[in-house]
Design a protein around this motif. Structure first.
Motif, PDB file in Angstrom:
ATOM      1  N   PRO A  63      28.077  69.637  29.835  1.00  0.00           N
ATOM      2  CA  PRO A  63      28.148  68.400  30.590  1.00  0.00           C
ATOM      3  C   PRO A  63      28.914  69.159  32.372  1.00  0.00           C
ATOM      4  O   PRO A  63      29.982  68.463  32.313  1.00  0.00           O
ATOM      5  N   THR A  64      29.339  70.293  32.412  1.00  0.00           N
ATOM      6  CA  THR A  64      29.515  70.543  33.103  1.00  0.00           C
ATOM      7  C   THR A  64      29.308  70.068  34.094  1.00  0.00           C
ATOM      8  O   THR A  64      28.179  69.584  35.046  1.00  0.00           O
ATOM      9  N   TYR A  65      30.269  70.125  35.441  1.00  0.00           N
ATOM     10  CA  TYR A  65      30.531  69.164  36.782  1.00  0.00           C
ATOM     11  C   TYR A  65      29.134  69.780  37.710  1.00  0.00           C
ATOM     12  O   TYR A  65      29.263  70.147  38.521  1.00  0.00           O
ATOM     13  N   ALA A  66      29.377  71.489  37.230  1.00  0.00           N
ATOM     14  CA  ALA A  66      28.372  72.499  38.333  1.00  0.00           C
ATOM     15  C   ALA A  66      26.403  72.304  37.901  1.00  0.00           C
ATOM     16  O   ALA A  66      26.607  71.207  36.882  1.00  0.00           O
ATOM     17  N   LEU A  67      26.150  72.511  38.351  1.00  0.00           N
ATOM     18  CA  LEU A  67      24.625  72.396  38.276  1.00  0.00           C
ATOM     19  C   LEU A  67      24.689  73.625  37.525  1.00  0.00           C
ATOM     20  O   LEU A  67      23.785  73.456  36.196  1.00  0.00           O
TER      21      LEU A  67
ATOM     22  N   VAL B 159      34.302  74.697  33.045  1.00  0.00           N
ATOM     23  CA  VAL B 159      33.725  75.553  33.072  1.00  0.00           C
ATOM     24  C   VAL B 159      34.007  76.120  30.664  1.00  0.00           C
ATOM     25  O   VAL B 159      32.929  76.953  30.162  1.00  0.00           O
ATOM     26  N   GLN B 160      35.241  75.667  30.697  1.00  0.00           N
ATOM     27  CA  GLN B 160      35.787  75.150  29.476  1.00  0.00           C
ATOM     28  C   GLN B 160      36.276  74.224  28.984  1.00  0.00           C
ATOM     29  O   GLN B 160      37.325  73.530  28.976  1.00  0.00           O
TER      30      GLN B 160
ATOM     31  N   VAL C 170      36.332  67.934  31.279  1.00  0.00           N
ATOM     32  CA  VAL C 170      35.775  69.116  31.427  1.00  0.00           C
ATOM     33  C   VAL C 170      35.835  68.745  33.575  1.00  0.00           C
ATOM     34  O   VAL C 170      35.365  68.754  35.055  1.00  0.00           O
ATOM     35  N   GLU C 171      37.542  67.979  33.889  1.00  0.00           N
ATOM     36  CA  GLU C 171      38.521  68.003  34.831  1.00  0.00           C
ATOM     37  C   GLU C 171      38.314  69.714  35.732  1.00  0.00           C
ATOM     38  O   GLU C 171      37.827  69.205  36.749  1.00  0.00           O
ATOM     39  N   MET C 172      39.058  70.810  34.942  1.00  0.00           N
ATOM     40  CA  MET C 172      39.244  71.597  35.643  1.00  0.00           C
ATOM     41  C   MET C 172      38.174  72.615  35.869  1.00  0.00           C
ATOM     42  O   MET C 172      37.030  72.738  35.201  1.00  0.00           O
TER      43      MET C 172
ATOM     44  N   ASN D 295      45.073  77.988  29.490  1.00  0.00           N
ATOM     45  CA  ASN D 295      46.192  78.306  29.965  1.00  0.00           C
ATOM     46  C   ASN D 295      46.046  77.657  31.388  1.00  0.00           C
ATOM     47  O   ASN D 295      47.028  77.060  31.667  1.00  0.00           O
ATOM     48  N   ILE D 296      44.888  77.541  32.359  1.00  0.00           N
ATOM     49  CA  ILE D 296      44.593  76.938  34.127  1.00  0.00           C
ATOM     50  C   ILE D 296      43.475  76.306  33.758  1.00  0.00           C
ATOM     51  O   ILE D 296      43.160  75.328  34.775  1.00  0.00           O
ATOM     52  N   LEU D 297      42.980  75.964  32.578  1.00  0.00           N
ATOM     53  CA  LEU D 297      42.017  76.027  32.879  1.00  0.00           C
ATOM     54  C   LEU D 297      41.831  74.022  32.122  1.00  0.00           C
ATOM     55  O   LEU D 297      40.511  73.834  31.387  1.00  0.00           O
TER      56      LEU D 297
END
Ligand SMILES: [Zn+2]
Length: 489
Positions: A314-318, A166-167, A160-162, A103-105
């Motif tokens: 496809p995460t934004y983090a490395l 991660v999810q 993958v914006e939030m 609900n927050i991701l």
């Protein structure tokens, strides 16, 4: 979790003898229906022999049984959860709190049929429906257990914006982090729950035990935390069962495009689930991971589990750490990528600092991120000698220099930093603190301190106070002024 690192160490391409394989494991027997959730023997084979005794030492760990049914579209999920929760505190509890992270991701989660010991209750929702509070009719006494159960549906974000994605379901890959009702931590602050800032990790969790059944379309390759214990092909659907524990979370990734590459090190099976065109990068990452497991195993404590799985997403983090699992962003899975080696070493380091020794990742992010950055420095030292140390130290200083090497304390909660400060201080200056601590204590005492910190706090939650006390006991010195200068406001 980590962001970009400017790496000046020359990448050394190691030879490898990895073979692609689609066969993750070979134990087809389903868990018997008479299985008792409190029989912990099922978790034994996922732990290295020296760690198996822990199963007798965590009598209050939550025991989750979860079922995920993943639809053909790979982003609609239905499921159910039963968890045996034990009050590990010395006060009675009037309620238990679950995090509903979808609900927050960027997605959403709906919970139904909440039962406490089989009796329906009406839960209460707060924090943008990311916190579910289950009230108890009579308070739960210390050491008393309760069985909680619920059904849920999850619709996973398709971008993958939030929070770095991660999810998310994107580019044919489902990254399913924290996608079940997850019990929050009760500590000296009471129940820990907040809407996490976008820049840091979102969870803070105690060690738990998980038995998870995943039902997916037959063409999908799944990678889950822990150890696969059964697999059943039902024609157009596949049912895979995992045991994981003790771990702080259960993570799952799935894609019809995954191929599996494997490697063994010190009795640990390493796998990389990725797209076949990324094979070379995946094999290189496994070589790095194998060295990191050897180095950290020697320096801190042996790696606890029999498996460590990597997935590309496809995460934004490395990269992002999970217990016994690591997500690496697809865009750096290439053997000549400047970020891959440091990212893999960093994420492997989290298996010691975040998972084995836990911490409040929202209030004390330095305890895992700064320490893991320092572990990465030790990896480069052990792997490449002086040149490795200097190269990675320059990367850490470069990070801190992005905010003009301002002396902002490294011990603040994630929410108190700007995004730029968080990266520069917690990932840059924070690691340099551990070098300063090493210089103050002397290398021999410092090495013993890190070993003690890991050994004494394994499977528990580490705190800044415990870390300082462990160091002071080792050097028989007062480190107050050093800690005050670097850590505290
Ligand atoms: Zn990290």
């Amino acid at each position: 979790m980590k962001k970009s690192i400017l790496l000046t160490v020359t990448l050394l391409l190691l030879t490898s003898c990895l073979l692609p394989s689609r066969n993750a494991t070979s134990t087809p027997e389903p868990v018997p229906s008479t299985f008792s959730p409190t029989d912990l023997s099922i978790y034994k084979d996922g732990l290295m022999p020296e760690y198996q005794g822990i199963l007798n030492e965590l009598p209050y760990a939550s025991i989750y049984q979860i079922e995920f049914k993943i639809a053909e579209d790979l982003y609609n999920i239905s499921g159910s959860e039963t968890v045996i929760y034990t009050n590990a505190e010395d006060v009675e509890l009037n309620e238990v709190k679950f995090r509903l992270f979808p609900n927050i991701l960027g997605g959403n989660m709906h919970v139904d049929e909440v039962l406490v010991n089989g009796k329906a209750i009406v839960p209460n929702y707060t924090l943008n429906d990311s916190l579910l509070t289950v009230p108890f009719e009579t308070p739960l006494q210390p050491k008393e257990s309760v069985t909680l159960s619920m059904d849920f549906t999850v619709r996973v974000a398709q971008s993958v914006e939030m929070n770095y994605g991660v999810q998310a379901y994107s580019d044919n890959v489902l990254a399913l982090a924290h996608a079940y009702p997850m019990i929050a931590v009760y500590d000296d602050e009471g129940w820990n729950a907040e809407i996490p800032p976008q820049s840091g990790d979102v969870t803070y969790a105690d060690m738990s035990l998980f038995l998870v059944t995943v039902d997916v379309p037959q063409n999908v390759i799944v990678a889950g935390s822990g150890r696969e214990i059964s697999r059943q092909d039902n024609g157009n659907r596949l049912t895979v069962q995992y045991e994981a524990g003790p771990v702080r979370d259960f993570y799952l990734a799935a894609s019809p495009d995954y191929e599996i590459f494997t490697k063994e090190v010190n009795g640990v099976t390493l796998r990389f689930y990725t797209k076949d065109y990324l094979q070379e990068g995946a094999e290189y990452a496994l070589d790095v991971a194998a060295r990191a497991i050897e180095i950290f195993g020697e320096r801190y404590a042996p790696y606890p589990y029999t498996e460590l799985d990597f997935v590309s997403t496809p995460t934004y983090a490395l990269g992002i750490e999970y217990p016994g699992m690591i997500a690496i962003t697809e865009r750096i899975v290439a053997a000549d990528d400047n970020y891959l080696e440091a990212t893999v070493a960093h994420e492997v380091g989290h298996q010691w600092f975040y998972n084995l020794v836990g911490n409040d990742q929202l209030d004390d992010p330095w305890l895992d991120e700064s320490l893991t950055q320092f572990a990465t420095l030790q990896y480069f030292t052990d792997e490449y000698g002086q040149q490795g140390t200097e190269g990675y130290r320059a990367a850490l200083e470069g990070r801190w220099a992005r905010i003009g090497m301002e002396n902002i304390p490294i011990g603040l909660p994630v929410r108190d930093y700007s995004d730029q400060e968080y990266s520069a201080i917690v990932y840059g200056r924070g690691a340099l603190f551990f070098e300063a601590l090493q210089a103050e204590m002397g290398s021999e005492a410092f090495d013993a301190f890190l070993k003690n910190y890991v050994t004494n706090n394994a499977w528990k939650i580490g705190t800044p106070e415990v870390l300082q006390k462990t160091a002071e006991e080792q050097c028989e010195c007062d480190l107050t002024s050093l800690f005050t200068g670097w850590i505290y406001p």
